[in-house]
Design an enzyme around this catalytic site. Sequence first.
Site, PDB file in Angstrom:
ATOM      1  N   TYR A  31      -9.683  -5.022  -4.731  1.00 38.19           N
ATOM      2  CA  TYR A  31      -9.379  -6.291  -4.079  1.00 38.19           C
ATOM      3  C   TYR A  31      -9.406  -6.146  -2.564  1.00 38.19           C
ATOM      4  O   TYR A  31      -9.466  -5.022  -2.045  1.00 38.19           O
ATOM      5  CB  TYR A  31      -8.006  -6.815  -4.546  1.00 38.19           C
ATOM      6  CG  TYR A  31      -6.819  -6.081  -3.950  1.00 38.19           C
ATOM      7  CD1 TYR A  31      -6.473  -4.807  -4.367  1.00 38.19           C
ATOM      8  CD2 TYR A  31      -6.058  -6.661  -2.940  1.00 38.19           C
ATOM      9  CE1 TYR A  31      -5.389  -4.138  -3.808  1.00 38.19           C
ATOM     10  CE2 TYR A  31      -4.973  -6.001  -2.379  1.00 38.19           C
ATOM     11  CZ  TYR A  31      -4.650  -4.740  -2.814  1.00 38.19           C
ATOM     12  OH  TYR A  31      -3.585  -4.079  -2.255  1.00 38.19           O
ATOM     13  N   LYS A 146      -8.983   0.592  -2.566  1.00 42.70           N
ATOM     14  CA  LYS A 146      -8.051  -0.547  -2.624  1.00 42.70           C
ATOM     15  C   LYS A 146      -8.029  -1.067  -4.064  1.00 42.70           C
ATOM     16  O   LYS A 146      -8.599  -2.112  -4.395  1.00 42.70           O
ATOM     17  CB  LYS A 146      -8.467  -1.621  -1.611  1.00 42.70           C
ATOM     18  CG  LYS A 146      -7.294  -2.486  -1.182  1.00 42.70           C
ATOM     19  CD  LYS A 146      -7.586  -3.167   0.132  1.00 42.70           C
ATOM     20  CE  LYS A 146      -6.609  -4.267   0.477  1.00 42.70           C
ATOM     21  NZ  LYS A 146      -5.196  -3.936   0.464  1.00 42.70           N
ATOM     22  N   GLU A 178       2.227   6.254   4.016  1.00 39.37           N
ATOM     23  CA  GLU A 178       2.101   4.830   4.393  1.00 39.37           C
ATOM     24  C   GLU A 178       3.134   4.042   3.598  1.00 39.37           C
ATOM     25  O   GLU A 178       3.887   4.609   2.813  1.00 39.37           O
ATOM     26  CB  GLU A 178       0.680   4.331   4.108  1.00 39.37           C
ATOM     27  CG  GLU A 178       0.310   4.406   2.632  1.00 39.37           C
ATOM     28  CD  GLU A 178      -1.086   3.879   2.311  1.00 39.37           C
ATOM     29  OE1 GLU A 178      -1.653   3.136   3.112  1.00 39.37           O
ATOM     30  OE2 GLU A 178      -1.574   4.223   1.221  1.00 39.37           O
ATOM     31  N   LEU A 202      -4.599   4.146   2.587  1.00 41.62           N
ATOM     32  CA  LEU A 202      -5.665   3.164   2.735  1.00 41.62           C
ATOM     33  C   LEU A 202      -5.986   3.064   4.224  1.00 41.62           C
ATOM     34  O   LEU A 202      -5.064   2.885   5.032  1.00 41.62           O
ATOM     35  CB  LEU A 202      -5.215   1.799   2.209  1.00 41.62           C
ATOM     36  CG  LEU A 202      -6.302   0.746   2.313  1.00 41.62           C
ATOM     37  CD1 LEU A 202      -7.318   0.920   1.182  1.00 41.62           C
ATOM     38  CD2 LEU A 202      -5.727  -0.653   2.290  1.00 41.62           C
TER      39      LEU A 202
END
Length: 279
Positions: A31, A146, A178, A202
């Site tokens: 996505y 992702k 993250e 990411l």
Amino acid sequence: MIVYFNGQYIPKEQVVISPDDRGFLLADGTYEVVRIYRGKPYRIKDHLDRFAESLSKIRINFPNPHVFESITEELIRLNGLENAEAALYIQITRGVAPRRHPFPDPSTPPTVYATVYPVKPDTAKWESGVNVILTPDIRWSRCDIKSVSLLANVLAAQEASEQGAEEAVFVRNGFITEGTHTNVCAVFGGEVWTHPAGEFILGGITRESVRELCQQAGIGFVEKPIPYDRFLKADEAFLLGTTTEIMPVVEVNGKKIGTGRRGTVAKKLQELFFEMTHS
Ligand code: PDD
């Protein structure tokens, strides 16, 4: 709300997704989320490049992801969002097939969905800052993809929510990676530190914007993993993401970071980011 589904623009209520969709059964899909400022998608080309990469890494054959540039324009128009603060969500899964782990027959078309919707940023938090918790990074080692498979992120975000925190920040082997839906930066001696790109985070588009803004403002941008105990002693910290933008972190696990208020580097970057997104 008019959405895009498998080649058609239709009311959202009319979308029918099969229970055999591999996105539903196996989270076998990818996505993107793109911010739309006053009707204009922000860095959509970069998002679609990353989307193309994710699709290729998981071997879903979708020849031209950049077609979403015109699809997005059409969705903005059809939904009357030409001047709106909004976001775009796109998802592609490996399509509909009887449940088996290996890929289905190559002729199986992917399931393609895109929607735009208004957003109302929580601007007060950009000033006040937020609190976060640290949590073990139990995710897989392909966080550069992702993927819609977000269970570990969901569980960590829920843990944060139950503790009254805004975000959970992952720690892998003693280092900050993250957040559940954000990249994480800390400031040491005026330099911005963040985890290097690679398979443990990411590679955020907001992170790229901030890298450029740091260059422009003469602020050092250091891509090195931050030990979690050093993070706790940072001068400042902030989260980066498409809908989060630049969000100061003022508390970690209930303890103040720096002065316990938004730091000067975060504020400067927020101002530059606003100029960049609204010019
Ligand atoms: N999240 N890291 C993770 C795990 C993310 O899910 C995201 C984005 C980011 C920041 O990337 P970017 O700056 O390109 O938005 C970092 C999106 C917005 C989401 O899942 O809603």
